[in-house]
Design a protein around this motif. Structure first.
Motif, PDB file in Angstrom:
ATOM      1  N   VAL A 232       0.964  -1.283   0.150  1.00 55.10           N
ATOM      2  CA  VAL A 232      -0.021   0.028  -0.048  1.00 55.10           C
ATOM      3  C   VAL A 232       0.830   1.236   0.168  1.00 55.10           C
ATOM      4  O   VAL A 232       1.730   1.465   0.862  1.00 55.10           O
TER       5      VAL A 232
ATOM      6  N   ARG B 118      -4.322   4.944   8.299  1.00 57.98           N
ATOM      7  CA  ARG B 118      -4.862   4.605   7.292  1.00 57.98           C
ATOM      8  C   ARG B 118      -4.498   3.148   6.576  1.00 57.98           C
ATOM      9  O   ARG B 118      -5.608   2.464   6.167  1.00 57.98           O
TER      10      ARG B 118
ATOM     11  N   ARG C  95      -7.187   0.766   7.751  1.00 60.76           N
ATOM     12  CA  ARG C  95      -8.444   0.272   7.161  1.00 60.76           C
ATOM     13  C   ARG C  95      -8.282  -0.605   5.911  1.00 60.76           C
ATOM     14  O   ARG C  95      -9.237  -1.356   5.782  1.00 60.76           O
ATOM     15  N   PHE C  96      -6.916  -0.780   5.386  1.00 59.32           N
ATOM     16  CA  PHE C  96      -6.777  -1.842   4.532  1.00 59.32           C
ATOM     17  C   PHE C  96      -6.908  -3.289   5.064  1.00 59.32           C
ATOM     18  O   PHE C  96      -7.426  -4.081   4.531  1.00 59.32           O
TER      19      PHE C  96
ATOM     20  N   ALA D 232     -10.295  -4.067   6.136  1.00 58.28           N
ATOM     21  CA  ALA D 232     -11.072  -4.355   4.801  1.00 58.28           C
ATOM     22  C   ALA D 232     -10.866  -5.757   4.199  1.00 58.28           C
ATOM     23  O   ALA D 232     -11.562  -6.241   3.252  1.00 58.28           O
TER      24      ALA D 232
ATOM     25  N   GLN E 164      -8.221   8.200  -3.973  1.00 58.25           N
ATOM     26  CA  GLN E 164      -7.305   7.002  -3.326  1.00 58.25           C
ATOM     27  C   GLN E 164      -7.959   5.896  -3.152  1.00 58.25           C
ATOM     28  O   GLN E 164      -9.261   5.699  -2.927  1.00 58.25           O
ATOM     29  N   TYR E 165      -7.371   4.787  -3.030  1.00 55.15           N
ATOM     30  CA  TYR E 165      -7.921   3.324  -2.632  1.00 55.15           C
ATOM     31  C   TYR E 165      -8.851   3.509  -1.356  1.00 55.15           C
ATOM     32  O   TYR E 165      -9.699   2.563  -1.031  1.00 55.15           O
ATOM     33  N   ASP E 166      -8.536   4.266  -0.379  1.00 54.07           N
ATOM     34  CA  ASP E 166      -9.227   4.484   0.728  1.00 54.07           C
ATOM     35  C   ASP E 166     -10.308   5.570   0.778  1.00 54.07           C
ATOM     36  O   ASP E 166     -10.739   5.763   1.804  1.00 54.07           O
ATOM     37  N   SER E 167     -10.505   6.153  -0.409  1.00 50.47           N
ATOM     38  CA  SER E 167     -11.345   7.274  -0.432  1.00 50.47           C
ATOM     39  C   SER E 167     -12.901   7.028  -0.354  1.00 50.47           C
ATOM     40  O   SER E 167     -13.604   7.644   0.281  1.00 50.47           O
TER      41      SER E 167
ATOM     42  N   PRO F 154     -15.830   3.423   0.335  1.00 53.62           N
ATOM     43  CA  PRO F 154     -15.516   1.789   0.729  1.00 53.62           C
ATOM     44  C   PRO F 154     -15.550   1.031  -0.593  1.00 53.62           C
ATOM     45  O   PRO F 154     -15.187  -0.187  -0.393  1.00 53.62           O
TER      46      PRO F 154
ATOM     47  N   LEU G  23     -11.896   0.743  -1.599  1.00 52.08           N
ATOM     48  CA  LEU G  23     -11.156  -0.076  -0.663  1.00 52.08           C
ATOM     49  C   LEU G  23     -11.559  -1.607  -0.766  1.00 52.08           C
ATOM     50  O   LEU G  23     -10.639  -2.442  -0.729  1.00 52.08           O
TER      51      LEU G  23
END
Length: 663
Positions: free
Chosen positions: A240, A251, A254-255, A258, A528-531, A533, A536
């Motif tokens: 990441v 952050r 979060r990944f 998920a 972004q990839y966590d922008s 749900p 993500l």
């Protein structure tokens, strides 16, 4: 016919491995020499290069000495001498003051040509010229691209690349490598000849031949040096990319939550940041920023205990407002300009000095003091070894060479310093650095390429699709492992990431040996990839696919080590008898048993796929079998066309991919 020169009428032929390599006739000369006057200008790693050739001479008389030597002359005297010894051809200009050589290698009708290093626009090189000079590829490489609004330097062209290499392969399963490191051109505009132009008074070529493209690629890999296998952590999960200071660690969680398969976090801003008009840049003083990343060694150790590695960033330049720059001055570690002063280069609103890696003391200092003490010794497991292209032609190096001579060689020297640092800590095969710049021989030092700064879009010559072309072309020349910035990097003139391009990039990146995201040059403006749900969850799904394939990728790493084969391969590599496959550059074989056809067109929900060979291929997501040949295949989001060979020993692993995606 034996290897070597042989008289043929009023000319000569050169045979190698049962193939004609050169065919010289007075009306179609194999060698032309001339004088030249170069004009080279650089702006931000983009180059304008021109020449003013004069006094061109070609042979009207051939003095055939023996099978190993030929001298070419005209009415004014000797022009050039060619010497052949096994697989080596040496060409020398004999005319006084001539320091340009153009040699025409024989071509046959319909012969396909590949190579040229890491090419972004075209896999097959037929019909075009390719200058060999490492540079920024540029943005806006096509007239109808949105980025074409850029003016002056920076737009690039179809041939501009970070990693050129004067090597070409042909469908006669012959390869030719030019050993010159100065400026050269591979010219395939004439279907009757493969021309190589070299800005030197003498040069040499290595010749290779095999019964198949796989055998030829293996020989080239042996010639340029095989990479160490990637470590388990590098292929066992996604990396990441976050550049948000200490908040990056929050952050990252979060990944993990998920359900992503995470093997590393890459924080390129570990040494601090610098905001410019281009976007968020880094502070080029390769020491950890206590302000941005407090207690970093402890953080790295805690992550490693969880099976998550920390990756950083470095390049071969030091900003003049950093502390390491002063150390470099004291040690005389910098490239000089033609007046003897430290060469200072504008990198876009900040100024840097370039490390002189022709000097042993500089290599030792940077490998130990910077890459060793500042990075490896605090637990860093890998890094982006960026740049290497910004050496102007008038630079002066400690070994007596100029920028004209060392410009292309510099990325190889840079790679060697990185490999030296890794080896000094006993980390070869465990720590991983990845590079975008390269030239002949970088393969033996750098285990992993990345495809540079793609635009965050679907554009033909700048965007997502160029990753495939770059990977396949570099793989043919011995670079076994490659990957890209998942999500793209360059965002200019209002060109912003869409959720679609980010999802399609995930689908493609999962089928590379190294899966790594990037926040891009304008992270605050872009998704972004966590922008969200949804994004993500997308990244998590495809990171699991990537991790699921680790046993197969380990098998491919073993093949790379033993046979020199890249993990991502052109379709023709295992199916050489089908000319229709010679130009396919939008799909690839992942090893011999998996075929991946990423979606690289905006809005596409189906695409054409060519399945090679004589046996059926099984569609991963539906389980349906498809006969060899051309098909129109459904390609909704989360289901790009992927097929596997049912007789593969990894068939059960491939058949379980839908479960890995869904869980």
């Amino acid at each position: 016919m034996r290897d070597g020169f042989s008289a043929s009428g009023d000319g000569f032929d050169l045979h190698f491995a049962g193939r004609i390599v050169l065919r010289h006739r007075p009306d179609c000369p194999a060698v032309v020499t001339s004088r030249g006057k170069a004009d080279v200008a650089m702006t931000l790693g983009n180059f304008t290069i021109s020449d003013s050739p004069s006094d061109a001479r070609h042979a009207v008389r051939v003095d055939l000495v023996d099978e190993a030597t030929v001298t070419l002359s005209d009415a004014a005297g000797a022009i050039a001498r060619l010497q052949f010894d096994g697989g080596s051809l040496v060409v020398r200009a004999l005319a006084p003051g001539h320091h340009r050589i153009a040699i025409a290698f024989h071509a046959e009708p319909g012969e396909a040509v590949w190579g040229g290093g890491e090419q972004f626009s075209y896999l097959a090189l037929n019909g075009r010229r390719f200058p060999m000079w490492t540079s920024e590829p540029g943005v806006g490489r096509e007239p109808d691209a949105p980025q074409a609004a850029l003016t002056g330097h920076g737009t690039g062209d179809y041939w501009t690349t970070n990693f050129p290499q004067p090597t070409f392969l042909t469908s006669r399963w012959l390869a030719v490598h030019c050993n010159a490191s100065t400026y050269s051109v591979l010219d395939f505009t004439d279907p009757a000849a493969h021309r190589v132009e070299v800005w030197a008074g003498d040069t040499s070529f290595d010749l290779f031949a095999a019964d198949s493209p796989a055998g030829l690629v293996g020989q080239l890999s042996e010639r340029f040096g095989r990479q160490p296998p990637l470590p388990d952590w590098a292929i066992g999960g996604a990396i990441v990319g976050l550049k948000d200071g200490a908040r990056s660690f929050e952050r990252l969680e979060r990944f993990v939550e998920a359900g992503a398969a995470i093997s590393g976090i890459w924080c390129e801003d570990w040494a601090g940041i610098r905001e410019t008009s281009f976007g968020r840049r880094l502070f080029w003083d390769w020491r950890r920023s206590e302000q941005r990343y407090p207690d970093l060694p402890a953080r790295i150790a805690a992550l490693k205990a969880r099976g998550i590695r920390f990756l950083a960033y470095a390049n071969p330049y030091l900003a003049i407002d950093g502390l390491l720059y002063e150390e470099g001055l004291e040690g005389d570690h910098y490239v000089r300009d033609d007046h003897g002063a430290v060469l200072l280069t504008d990198f876009g609103e900040f100024t840097c000095a370039s490390l002189d890696f022709t000097r042993e003391e500089t290599c030792a200092w940077f490998a130990d003091r910077v890459l060793g003490q500042e990075m490896l010794d605090i637990g860093v497991s890998g890094w982006m070894a960026d740049f290497g292209e910004y050496i102007p032609a008038d630079a002066r190096f400690a070994d007596g060479t100029t920028g004209m001579e060392t410009h292309n060689r510099y990325p190889v020297l840079w790679a060697e310093v990185n490999a030296r640092a890794v080896a000094s800590r006993g980390q070869t095969g465990e720590a991983v650095f990845f590079m975008r710049s390269g030239f002949s021989g970088v393969q033996q030092h750098c285990a992993l390429l990345w495809a540079g700064d793609q635009s965050v879009d679907f554009s033909r010559h700048d965007g997502i699709g160029t990753v495939i072309t770059a990977t396949l072309s570099a793989g043919l020349l011995g670079s076994a492992y490659s990957h890209s910035d998942c999500g793209g990097y360059t965002s200019l003139h209002g060109n912003l990431r869409s959720a679609e391009v980010m999802r399609r990039w995930c689908e493609m990146a999962a089928f590379a040996p190294f899966m790594r995201s990037h926040e891009g040059n304008r992270p605050d403006d872009n998704l972004q990839y966590d922008s969200t749900p949804e994004l993500l969850a997308c990244f998590a799904r495809w990171s699991r696919v990537h991790a699921h394939l680790a046993p197969y990728v380990r098998h491919l790493c073993d093949e790379a080590a033993s046979q020199g084969l890249p993990v991502q391969r052109p379709l023709f590599l295992h199916h050489p008898d089908d000319p229709a496959l010679w130009t396919v550059q939008d799909a690839f074989l992942y090893g011999a048993d998996l075929l991946v056809a990423p979606v690289i067109e905006e809005g596409a929900m189906e695409r054409d796929v060519v399945l090679p060979g004589t046996e059926p291929w099984r569609h991963v997501w539906s389980g349906a079998d498809y006969a060899p040949g051309a098909h129109r295949v459904a390609a909704p989001l989360d289901a790009p066309p992927v097929f596997f060979r049912t007789d593969s020993k990894f068939a059960a692993l491939f058949a379980a991919l839908p479960k890995a995606l869904a869980r």
